[in-house]
Design a protein around this motif. Structure first.
Motif, mmCIF file in Angstrom:
data_model
loop_
_atom_site.group_PDB
_atom_site.id
_atom_site.type_symbol
_atom_site.label_atom_id
_atom_site.label_comp_id
_atom_site.label_asym_id
_atom_site.label_seq_id
_atom_site.Cartn_x
_atom_site.Cartn_y
_atom_site.Cartn_z
ATOM 1 N N UNK A 104 0.673 -1.557 -0.300
ATOM 2 C CA UNK A 104 0.201 0.102 0.301
ATOM 3 C C UNK A 104 0.945 0.990 0.054
ATOM 4 N N UNK A 105 0.580 2.200 -0.750
ATOM 5 C CA UNK A 105 1.455 3.382 -0.796
ATOM 6 C C UNK A 105 1.569 4.284 0.526
ATOM 7 N N UNK A 106 2.263 4.463 1.056
ATOM 8 C CA UNK A 106 2.684 4.856 2.133
ATOM 9 C C UNK A 106 1.862 6.503 1.901
ATOM 10 N N UNK A 108 0.158 7.923 0.539
ATOM 11 C CA UNK A 108 -1.523 7.795 0.189
ATOM 12 C C UNK A 108 -2.621 7.305 1.450
ATOM 13 N N UNK A 139 -14.639 -4.719 1.557
ATOM 14 C CA UNK A 139 -14.168 -5.240 2.374
ATOM 15 C C UNK A 139 -14.768 -4.685 4.072
ATOM 16 N N UNK A 140 -15.761 -4.407 4.285
ATOM 17 C CA UNK A 140 -15.892 -4.176 5.539
ATOM 18 C C UNK A 140 -15.357 -2.946 6.568
ATOM 19 N N UNK A 141 -14.389 -1.892 5.688
ATOM 20 C CA UNK A 141 -13.813 -0.865 6.199
ATOM 21 C C UNK A 141 -14.374 0.580 5.744
ATOM 22 N N UNK A 142 -15.705 1.020 5.384
ATOM 23 C CA UNK A 142 -16.165 2.043 5.205
ATOM 24 C C UNK A 142 -15.942 3.330 5.911
ATOM 25 N N UNK A 143 -14.871 3.058 7.526
ATOM 26 C CA UNK A 143 -14.826 4.255 7.826
ATOM 27 C C UNK A 143 -13.217 4.776 7.998
ATOM 28 N N UNK A 144 -12.145 3.823 6.818
ATOM 29 C CA UNK A 144 -11.231 3.428 6.831
ATOM 30 C C UNK A 144 -10.706 5.062 6.188
ATOM 31 N N UNK A 147 -7.675 6.975 6.495
ATOM 32 C CA UNK A 147 -6.267 7.282 7.222
ATOM 33 C C UNK A 147 -5.441 6.905 6.358
ATOM 34 N N UNK A 151 -1.907 3.485 9.595
ATOM 35 C CA UNK A 151 -2.251 3.531 11.285
ATOM 36 C C UNK A 151 -4.059 2.222 11.120
ATOM 37 N N UNK A 156 -6.653 -5.249 8.544
ATOM 38 C CA UNK A 156 -7.501 -4.039 7.804
ATOM 39 C C UNK A 156 -6.566 -3.680 5.813
ATOM 40 N N UNK A 159 -6.821 -5.676 4.005
ATOM 41 C CA UNK A 159 -8.217 -6.151 3.400
ATOM 42 C C UNK A 159 -8.480 -4.591 2.511
ATOM 43 N N UNK A 164 -8.232 -2.897 -3.483
ATOM 44 C CA UNK A 164 -6.977 -2.636 -4.607
ATOM 45 C C UNK A 164 -7.080 -2.906 -6.066
ATOM 46 N N UNK B 1 -16.994 -6.817 10.779
ATOM 47 C CA UNK B 1 -15.772 -6.711 11.063
ATOM 48 C C UNK B 1 -16.477 -5.769 11.731
ATOM 49 N N UNK B 3 -14.417 -2.162 12.941
ATOM 50 C CA UNK B 3 -13.875 -1.639 13.249
ATOM 51 C C UNK B 3 -15.245 -0.183 13.081
ATOM 52 N N UNK B 331 6.320 -1.678 -4.362
ATOM 53 C CA UNK B 331 5.953 -0.293 -4.623
ATOM 54 C C UNK B 331 5.383 0.233 -5.658
ATOM 55 N N UNK B 338 -1.240 -1.599 -10.761
ATOM 56 C CA UNK B 338 -2.340 -1.294 -11.313
ATOM 57 C C UNK B 338 -2.709 -0.072 -12.577
ATOM 58 N N UNK B 353 7.592 8.966 -2.215
ATOM 59 C CA UNK B 353 8.522 8.171 -1.122
ATOM 60 C C UNK B 353 9.764 8.723 -0.654
#
Ligand SMILES: Nc1ncnc2c1ncn2[C@@H]1O[C@H](COP(=O)(O)OP(=O)(O)OP(=O)(O)O)[C@@H](O)[C@H]1O
Ligand SMILES: [Mg+2]
Lengths: 376, 435
Positions: A104-106, A108, A139-144, A147, A151, A156, A159, A164, B1, B3, B331, B338, B353
């Motif tokens: 994952x691009x850190x 972003x 993936x059931x992470x609608x509030x993330x 972030x 974090x 998570x 997922x 992506x 989940x 969250x 990366x 993508x 980065x």
């Protein structure tokens, strides 16, 4: 994000669906001296969940990298949906990918990570927003959304990485040990989630792992790799119950090995003279003929103690160790010269007491014993 | 989940540990407040830590903090005038600076002249004042000789002795210069000065040296920093991505300059770049250049920029390398899978980065460059020298020049601190990675 717009409509449906991905005589060498992948032939139909399973260094990642376009094939051709893709750069292949470290691009946010492939494809802002939201819901992470990857917990992140890889609706998704960094419990949960997402979207998945449980629970078919070759390609059930080589029998699940020599073959059974004494019946799978050496494979749970008269194969063994495991008891025995012979006895009411050092009779049905290629 | 409960980072820590806010503070088993007990148990460790760094702190204090403080205080000192007329200095501050001062100032001056005559301290200060008010030396020395015989009222007596005492500018200068702290050297360092009426004005154009030099130092340092990024980035990338054996060799080549004396390296550039040097010879030999039109590549800005870029390059490469080393190739692969082209993946994923490395390198190289001395002195000629070269020159001069040098150095220090502050605002120093 159900089946893709590009795959089904572009005419080549027949060829594309039966073998959506096709490796044809593919070889790969990094150094020009040794082959890491030796003559790979593989057809993957559309919508299948195929797992590449094998020990470390057997060339699984290499195969995936060739399919994704990051490594060129030294020889042979790879087809995607009927078209050769050897000369297609990775970004034009439209293949989703999940990496072991997630990648994952850190810099972003989660939402920006998911929007990346859509932005690259020049979609409108509105379109991107709805798709990102849909993917996060999936993936059931609608509030993330806001972030940063750092974090998020490992599960998570995992997922988000899956989301992506599918958000731009690829027909094919590659995953290289995506669950390797998770603890056991989370891994089992994620196995189901990944599998469900795959079934819901109908995408084709090529999955790499060296965890056999993962391979057995998730896959439609499993390709067992060893030394740059596919040793066996079959459903999880066949892989466990009908291994076609000693390597696969040993690699998948627990396995007892007895070495011997073929004494006779009658139809679909054979008699084998064991090196440690005695003669037993087996199913000849990979044997050279009468007189040749063979290794017999018997699963521990298929061995019975004190066999009745209907069990044809009987041997004597000495109990070396007993391990109580609740629902069953593991017995390590010395049988026909093999002192690592394991028997699993279900913890039933009628079980008779066992003692270390005791001499017991054991046996198995002929069809549970497979005569395979000799080892050692 | 799960969250749903996690609305922000803080709620992770709080989950499932909801405490009654009215509860008493925690205590240990024997009733001590927990915080106090924790502090006590850590006191020993803290003491040890302090003792460990104490020698270094002392060393830095003695060799770094004190000299800098002394330098900064020297930059505002003004001993020349203020030491001579102590009594006048004491009373002239009360004068409002309009017209001529009153009798008490003249009386004080008469006493100062008398003591000055005895101790032979008048001569030095008259020279200083005469620079700004021609003729002051004459009437001051003249009256000093007769100081003992002067009678009150002194104002009239002195005005009678010499008309020069009626010069209002003289008294205003005295009022300004008898203060023991003066901004004069800072004004000078920025090419300003007091005019004859005591107003702050820009110096005449042909005397303006320092401000242009500060600006030149800054922009040449920026150019050098930019060049080290352009040249260092690909090298750092190679270092980080080549197999270990090759990258080790390359690393040795990068570090090689560190093992060679700065003087040797700079002299090598002289050999290469001068008009009878290797590069010009080659160009002439190959016919690309006529013998008469040899390029001037040294003893000017080009020389400074080329040599300093080379000298400072490792300070850019090393932080870049240390950042790039930690960036997994997956990366870039992820970005490409993508759908991003190689270039786009580089710009949108790899480059961002590496910003912590670029930023750290920029900070190092720019700050080092701004204060650089040897290389510009050797290859800079007239147009390629830096502010530090003038500081060094002034350091070797008279008292006033040393104080000017101190003012210039302080300004340089403030400039660097300003740059650091700005940098912190834009990039955030906590994000930097030096190695
Ligand atoms: N970039 C490379 N250059 C040279 N050799 C490589 C490279 N990548 C892999 N290899 C070699 O190719 C062989 C197969 O590697 P590969 O990564 O495909 O194995 P794998 O099956 O994915 O193993 P693992 O389960 O450990 O990930 C190994 O012997 C490895 O050393
Ligand atoms: Mg691998």
């Amino acid at each position: 994000m159900i089946a893709s717009p590009n795959g089904h409509q572009n005419g080549n449906v027949g060829a594309g669906d039966a073998s959506y991905v096709r490796f044809e005589n593919v070889q790969k060498s990094y150094d020009g001296e040794s082959l890491v992948v030796k003559d790979l032939n593989l057809d993957i139909p559309r919508g299948e969940f195929l797992t590449m399973l094998g020990p470390s260094g057997s060339g699984k990642t290499t195969c995936l990298m060739m399919l994704a376009g990051f490594e060129p094939a030294t020889h042979g051709e790879i087809f995607l949906n009927g078209h050769p893709i050897n000369n297609l750069p990775p970004h034009k292949r439209g293949i989703g990918m999940v990496f072991q470290n997630y990648a994952l691009f850190p810099h972003m946010t989660v939402a920006e990570n998911l929007a990346y492939p859509l932005k690259v494809r020049g979609m409108s802002k509105v379109e991107i927003e709805t798709r990102v939201k849909r993917a996060l819901d999936m993936v059931e992470l609608p509030r993330m959304a806001g972030r940063r990857p750092a974090q998020l917990s490992g599960g998570q992140q995992q997922r988000v990485a899956v989301a992506r890889a599918v958000v731009f609706e690829p027909d094919l998704v590659l995953m290289d040990e995506p669950l390797g960094a998770l603890d056991k419990q989370l891994r089992e949960q994620m196995q189901y989630e990944v599998k469900h997402i795959q079934e819901r979207l109908g995408v084709t998945v090529v999955y790499v792992t060296h965890d056999q449980t993962e391979a057995l629970t998730m896959s439609d078919r499993v390709a067992v790799f060893n030394d740059g070759r596919i040793q066996q390609l079959s459903s999880p059930k066949d892989l466990y119950e009908a291994p076609t080589s000693s390597f696969v029998a040993k690699f998948i699940g627990e396995n007892n090995v007895l070495s011997g020599r073929i004494a006779s073959i009658e139809g679909d059974t054979c008699r084998v003279d064991l090196d440690g004494g005695g003669t037993v019946g087996a199913v000849p799978i990979a044997v050279q003929g009468i007189g040749s050496r063979t290794s017999l494979s018997i699963r521990p749970e298929r061995v019975v103690l004190d066999p009745g008269p209907d069990v044809p194969n009987g041997l004597d063994g000495v109990i070396l160790e007993l391990i109580y495991l609740g629902d069953h008891i593991r017995v390590r025995m010395d049988v026909a010269g093999n002192d690592e012979f394991i028997v699993k006895i279900p913890n039933g009411a009628e079980m008779r007491p066992l003692e270390r050092g005791a001499r017991v009779r054991l046996g198995w049905r002929t069809r549970d014993c497979r005569a395979l290629d000799p080892v050692g | 989940m799960t969250d749903t409960a996690m609305s922000g980072p803080a709620s992770f820590a709080d989950a499932g540990r909801v405490r009654d806010p009215s509860a008493a503070p925690l205590t240990t088993a024997d009733g001590l407040p927990l915080k106090a007990a924790l502090r006590r148990s850590q006191r020993r460790l803290r003491l040890q830590a302090v003792l460990l760094v104490l020698p270094l702190l002392l060393f830095i204090f003695v060799t770094f903090a004190i000299p800098i403080a002394m330098m900064m205080s020297r930059s505002v000192q003004n001993p020349e005038v203020s030491e001579f007329p102590p009594e006048t200095a004491a009373v002239i501050d009360d004068w409002d600076g309009e017209g001529l001062p009153g009798e008490e100032v003249f009386a004080a001056m008469a006493r100062d002249l008398a003591t000055g005559q005895e101790n032979n301290t008048v001569g030095r200060v008259t020279a200083r004042i005469n620079r700004e008010i021609p003729g002051a030396r004459g009437f001051m020395l003249g009256t000093a000789r007769e100081a003992a015989t002067l009678q009150p009222p002194y104002k009239e007596a002195m005005l009678a002795a010499n008309k020069g005492w009626g010069n209002e500018r003289y008294w205003r200068l005295l009022k300004r210069e008898t203060r023991s702290i003066t901004p004069a050297y800072y004004l000078l360092a920025l090419d300003y000065e007091y005019d004859s009426n005591g107003a702050i004005v820009k110096r005449p154009a042909n005397y303006q040296v320092y401000q242009p030099l500060f600006l030149r130092t800054a922009w040449m340092s920026l150019v050098i920093t930019g060049l080290t990024i352009l040249l260092g980035y690909p090298v750092a990338y190679l270092l980080a991505s080549l197999p270990l054996r090759t990258s080790n060799l390359l690393m040795i080549l990068v570090l090689l300059p560190f093992w060679t004396s700065l003087l040797v390296r700079t002299s090598a550039w002289i050999v290469l770049l001068q008009q009878q040097g290797v590069i010009n010879d080659l160009l002439v030999f190959s016919g690309l250049l006529g013998d008469g039109s040899r390029l001037r590549m040294i003893y000017n800005q080009t020389g400074t920029i080329v040599a300093m870029t080379h000298v400072l390059l490792p300070f850019m490469i090393l932080p870049l390398y240390s950042v790039m080393k930690t960036i997994s190739p997956s990366y870039m692969r992820a970005a490409r899978s993508l759908g991003a082209s190689n270039f786009r993946a580089f710009v949108t994923v790899y480059l961002p980065m590496t910003i912590p490395g670029i930023a750290a390198g920029t900070l190092l190289v720019f700050i080092l460059a701004v204060g650089y001395y040897i290389t510009p002195a050797l290859v800079g000629g007239d147009s390629g020298i830096f502010i530090s070269n003038l500081i060094a020159e002034n350091m070797r001069g008279t008292g006033a020049q040393v104080r000017l040098a101190a003012a210039l150095s302080t300004l340089l220090l403030v400039g660097v601190l300003l740059f650091y502050w700005l940098f912190n605002k834009i990039v955030g120093v906590d994000r930097l990675k030096f190695g």
